[in-house]
Design an enzyme around this catalytic site. Structure first.
Site: not given
Ligand SMILES: [Zn+2]
Length: 1015
Positions: A261, A373, A577
């Site tokens: 990620h 996430d 995000h």
């Protein structure tokens, strides 16, 4: 801890530290290290290696925050290592501070031709050298002095998050040496790791555990401290039988997906993400070269584009692995965006731009929405994702809920329109798994559907700051492939997992509505300037596409496809995000502001040149007129057209009354007290009063906002105990007379800040407009603007993408209690069965809507807009300075609020022009045309996106006002739909489309132009 386990742990820890780890390196050899400290910003390989490299002994301090050190390493593989076995590797310690991956110094190794070899991270610090025994080699190491902004989650305010050019060195160059490994010792370390893990998770009474413990002791017994290397093989032979016992028939099945990620920006700017991608992806490619089992899922088209632009050779190697089906583009989105804050068209574009990129670059289309996430998920997402061709959805984030455990791990998620998508929350509760036995045991027990299903997905690899999978994780997976006491582990494409999981789970549970994250509620307000710029950019892009399409069709002006795509991509990137939610460092916001300025300049230029072309091409004389880019008529100007305003005859007045003022027009009467607070709002058409008895609207409230953790992210429930009404005004005065409007100017001073409001009532408009300007210099405080509404209702409606969501105003359940701060787009509407009021905004996202006892009986509703936060971490300067918000109160039904939402965000634009007819005319009703643009394929077709906005069945007629050869319904990628639904047409022979829509249905239509030549 159980005593037998404790003694085993102690013996194993000592054995691994004192025997196994020293044996991992069989031989070592020195290398020569020289260095060149780069100026502040990164430089490419070709320019770096031309510099003069000076001495850089071990222990030399280097690296002010964000700077880069280039090291040249010259070495020679000793002749004696020929035929000696093991791996010849360069071990690089640029100065690691502990073993945290992705939040400190990181490095990338190149060979002397500039080919990227591999990233260097604390727990993955080796690279195989490009030389055989007896040969010399030169490699270059680009070490980045990234600071640890998080500092162990201390949330201490730090200046490290802004671009800076000087500062104390953060790191000291560690050991850099050539090593020859002992692979048998390494395999023994892996055997012990797996079996030791089993002893921790198996029941103490199990015979399996007893046998594993006995084998571990026997293996340790077999290794003589005086000659460890000689005992390694025997120890492995002793452990082999317990490792060979296969898994039980009912063992949980893990589909392991290599992953990293990489936050596209967070505690680092995007320029560092570019390098993080290179480090991580080169790690993955190096691991793939030696391990055929690894598959790696990687989202975010933007990250691939960065690699394509900055590391073409690496990109080519990625393309080859993509073609093999091992490097897997997933998610189909431009970035892993937030999903609550982006507008409808923007969220659609996340999928359109990402999916188109994957198709164009790799010829692949991902069926899995991959958002491990992001901070909660809009109930509009299922429909948008399905319309983009996705079939399933993955997130991990709901395991962060602070109040209620989300009840399902595999389920159908149903959106506001009834669209259902198969969803999976990996029960491992992390997207950074290392495939340890502890994690595997946890997920098997945690899996909610374990009665009906047997499989879950585990994303493994170091993440957040990048890093990815390692050899050690692959070794753990291999040992757990079939191992008694452990879930089974296989490497798999996420699409394979989803296909198997859906086939297995015959009647999955259904979750309807949003996936609200019971945490991180501050992200609807933090970094308000970025949020405002996002909202403005989305609407400017709408205008630019509409007027450019109109100008192209009407005048033949070229359509600015590339410029629009560039602008969209900047907006989409900043919806990442950690950017739009407000949780990044200050550097990221400085850059975002620059990029939004660029988007504004580009779109304004397109709008002006398009409207100029249309003005000149008109048949009539150019007169003062208005361009209406919205989907509803305003003051007589039709949607998507240019025309003259026809003002209704109406009188508007402002009068002194008692110690306050009364603003009045034909439809509204608004009374303000001497402090500028709204004491009465009456809809004169029906006589309804909207301010509850004894209450005052337009009330700014200041709160203490000092979250326990995660300042910019969180809003803790306790904030509600600290309300301070800013009821006192320093001045209230009527606005100077202006034609068709009256108003008041209100000023308040509090703390170190100042709040100035202008309240306006316009002739012929049934809406009260409040423009608020705040010069904000508070810290750890939050500002809300409160509107009590005399409406008794169980729920409040909030606009989301392509529709709205109803949320309870009560706190009956723990789920309702936890939802104390919510997101809305252009409006919140509260209504009883007869009357309602909309609270419309131009730049606010955070809201709360609650119910309160009403003097005289019943309850009233209160809608509050969250204007500002002032977090200290990670950007200590967050939200300081001047902010502007427009709020519009709209008495009436939902339809009036929806109209005002568009009008406030897409105000009329004054032009001097002949009338311009709209390209598209839609019949009146609840269907709303959101977007008019030209097709992405350059065909010149006109694309129209519309949705049903009331949550009701509707019919609509959409007619093209240009030579049209027919229309088709398409997916978001503008591809004709199949015949899945035989009850309705998918194609029309002419440009006159009649459609019936489901509640909140989203439709994309493509009108083929008859006057455009096709190649
Ligand atoms: Zn993230």
């Amino acid at each position: 801890m159980r005593a037998p386990q404790q003694s085993l742990d102690q013996r194993l820890a000592r054995f691994v530290r004192d025997r196994v780890e020293p044996a991992l390196v069989a031989d070592r050899a020195g290398v020569r290290v020289t260095a060149w400290p780069a100026p502040f910003e990164p430089v490419p390989f070709d320019r770096a290696v031309e510099r003069t490299f000076g001495p850089m002994p071990e222990g030399t301090a280097w690296g002010s925050a964000w700077s880069t050190l280039w090291m040249r390493v010259d070495g020679r593989v000793p002749d004696a290592w020929a035929g000696a076995g093991g791996r010849v590797e360069l071990r690089v310690d640029p100065g690691f501070a502990g073993d945290g991956v992705g939040f400190q110094v990181e490095a990338l190794v190149y060979d002397d031709s500039g080919r990227v070899l591999k990233g260097i991270e604390p727990r993955n610090d080796r690279v195989r050298v490009p030389a055989a025994p007896g040969e010399s080699f030169t490699v270059f190491v680009e070490a980045a002095a990234n600071p640890d902004v998080l500092d162990g989650e201390s949330f201490t305010p730090t200046e490290l998050g802004r671009r800076q050019h000087a500062g104390d060195p953060l790191y000291r160059r560690g050991r850099i040496e050539l090593v020859r490994t002992d692979e048998d010792a390494w395999e023994l370390a892996r055997d012990i790791e797996t079996l030791w893990g089993l002893t921790r998770v198996l029941p103490e009474a199990s015979s399996r555990r007893a046998r594993v413990v006995a084998a571990l002791h026997a293996a340790m017994d077999a290794v003589d401290p005086g000659d460890v290397r000689a005992g390694v093989a025997e120890a492995r032979r002793i452990l082999a039988p317990v490792l060979a016992v296969p898994a039980e028939g009912s063992a949980h099945r893990v589909y392991a997906v290599g992953h990293a990620h990489i936050d596209s920006a967070w505690l680092w700017p995007t320029r560092e993400t570019v390098r993080k991608c290179a480090r991580t992806f080169s790690n993955v490619l190096a691991l793939m070269d030696e391990d055929p089992d690894l598959v790696f899922a990687c989202s975010s088209a933007q990250q691939y584009l960065w690699v394509k632009e900055h590391y073409p050779d690496l990109y080519q190697r990625i393309r080859e692995r993509v073609a093999e089906g091992r490097f897997l583009p997933v998610g189909g989105m431009w970035v892993e965006s937030d999903t609550n804050l982006p507008g409808g068209e923007a969220l659609a574009r996340q999928f359109i731009e990402g999916t188109r990129f994957f198709l164009e670059e790799f010829g692949v289309e991902s069926s899995v929405v991959w958002l491990p996430d992001s901070f909660g998920f809009t109930a509009a997402l299922p429909q948008i994702a399905l319309a983009a061709g996705a079939e399933s959805f993955l997130t991990q984030k709901l395991s962060w809920n602070e109040t209620n455990a989300f009840p399902h791990h595999s389920f159908l998620w149903e959106g506001i329109d009834g669209s259902r998508i198969f969803a999976h929350l990996p029960p491992v509760d992390t997207y950074n798994s290392q495939l340890s036995q502890d994690e595997l045991a946890y997920l098997a027990g945690n899996f909610s559907q374990k009665g009906e299903a047997t499989a879950s997905l585990v994303p493994f690899g170091f993440g957040d700051g990048g890093g990815g999978p390692t050899r050690e994780m692959m070794a753990a997976a291999r040992r757990a492939a079939s191992l008694e006491g452990s879930p089974t582990v296989r490497h798999a494409d996420p699409a394979v997992f989803f296909a198997d999981a859906q086939a297995e789970l015959v009647s999955p549970p259904v979750w309807a509505g949003e996936l609200y994250l019971e945490s991180h509620r501050g992200v609807y307000a933090s970094q308000a300037r970025t949020k405002r710029a996002n909202r403005r950019s989305e609407h400017l892009l709408h205008e630019a596409e509409l007027w450019a399409a109109t100008a192209t069709v009407r005048t033949g002006a070229p359509y600015p496809t590339e410029r629009l795509r560039e602008a969209w991509r900047l907006v989409l990137l900043n919806q990442f995000h950690d950017i739009l939610p407000g949780s990044s460092i200050g550097w990221v916001y400085d850059q975002a502001e620059e990029e939004y300025r660029q988007v504004a300049a580009w779109t304004q230029e397109i709008i002006s040149s398009s409207l100029d072309a249309l003005a000149a091409a008109g048949t009539g004389p150019a007169v003062p007129a208005m361009a209406n880019a919205g989907p509803f008529p305003i003051a007589g100007v039709a949607p998507f057209s240019v025309g003259e305003v026809h003002a209704e005859a109406d009188e508007v007045t402002c009068e002194r009354a008692d110690d306050g003022w009364v603003l009045q027009n034909g439809s509204l009467r608004a009374c303000f007290d001497g402090h500028g607070l709204l004491t009465s709002l009456v809809d004169r058409r029906g006589g309804e009063e909207y301010v509850p008895p004894g209450q005052r609207g337009n009330l700014p409230q200041l709160f203490v906002d000092a979250p326990r953790r995660f300042d910019a992210w969180d809003l803790d429930a306790e904030y509600r105990h600290t309300a301070r009404d800013l009821a006192e005004a320093t001045s209230v005065a009527p606005l100077p007379a202006a034609p068709g409007e009256v108003g008041l100017e209100i000023e308040r001073v509090f703390g170190d800040s100042r709040l100035r409001q202008v309240v306006r009532l316009h002739a012929g408009r049934s809406a009260l407009q409040i423009d608020t300007e705040v010069d904000w210099h508070e810290r750890q405080r939050m500002l809300k603007l409160a509107f009590p509404v005399d409406v008794h209702t169980a729920s409040a409606r909030s606009e989301i993408q392509f529709g709205h969501i109803d949320r309870p105003t009560h706190e009956n359940t723990s789920w309702d209690q936890a939802r104390f701060e919510t997101v809305a787009h252009r409006w919140v509407h509260v209504a009883d069965a007869a009357v309602g009021l909309g609270v419309v905004n131009d730049a606010v996202y955070g809201h709360d809507a609650t119910r309160h006892a009403r003097p005289g009986g019943g309850t009233y509703s209160r809608v509050r807009q969250t204007l500002l936060k002032a977090p200290l971490f990670p950007d200590p300067e967050a939200d300081q300075g001047v902010h502007r918000f427009t709020t519009v109160l709209v008495p009436g039904d939902l339809a009036e609020t929806i109209r005002e939402g568009y009008r406030t965000n897409l105000p009329l634009r004054p032009v001097t022009s002949a009338p311009v007819a709209p390209l598209i005319r839609a019949s009146e009703g609840s269907a709303v045309v959101e977007t008019v643009k030209l097709a992405d394929d350059g065909s010149g077709d006109v694309v129209v996106r519309l949705y049903e906005s009331h949550g009701a069945r509707a019919t609509v007629r959409v007619a093209a006002d240009f030579p049209c050869a027919g229309a088709v319904a398409t997916d978001l990628l503008e591809r004709p739909l199949g015949d899945a639904d035989p009850t309705r047409p998918r194609a029309w022979d002419a440009g006159d489309v009649r459609l019936s829509l489901r509640p909140f249905e989203l439709v994309t239509l493509r009108f083929r132009r008859a006057d455009v030549a096709r190649g």
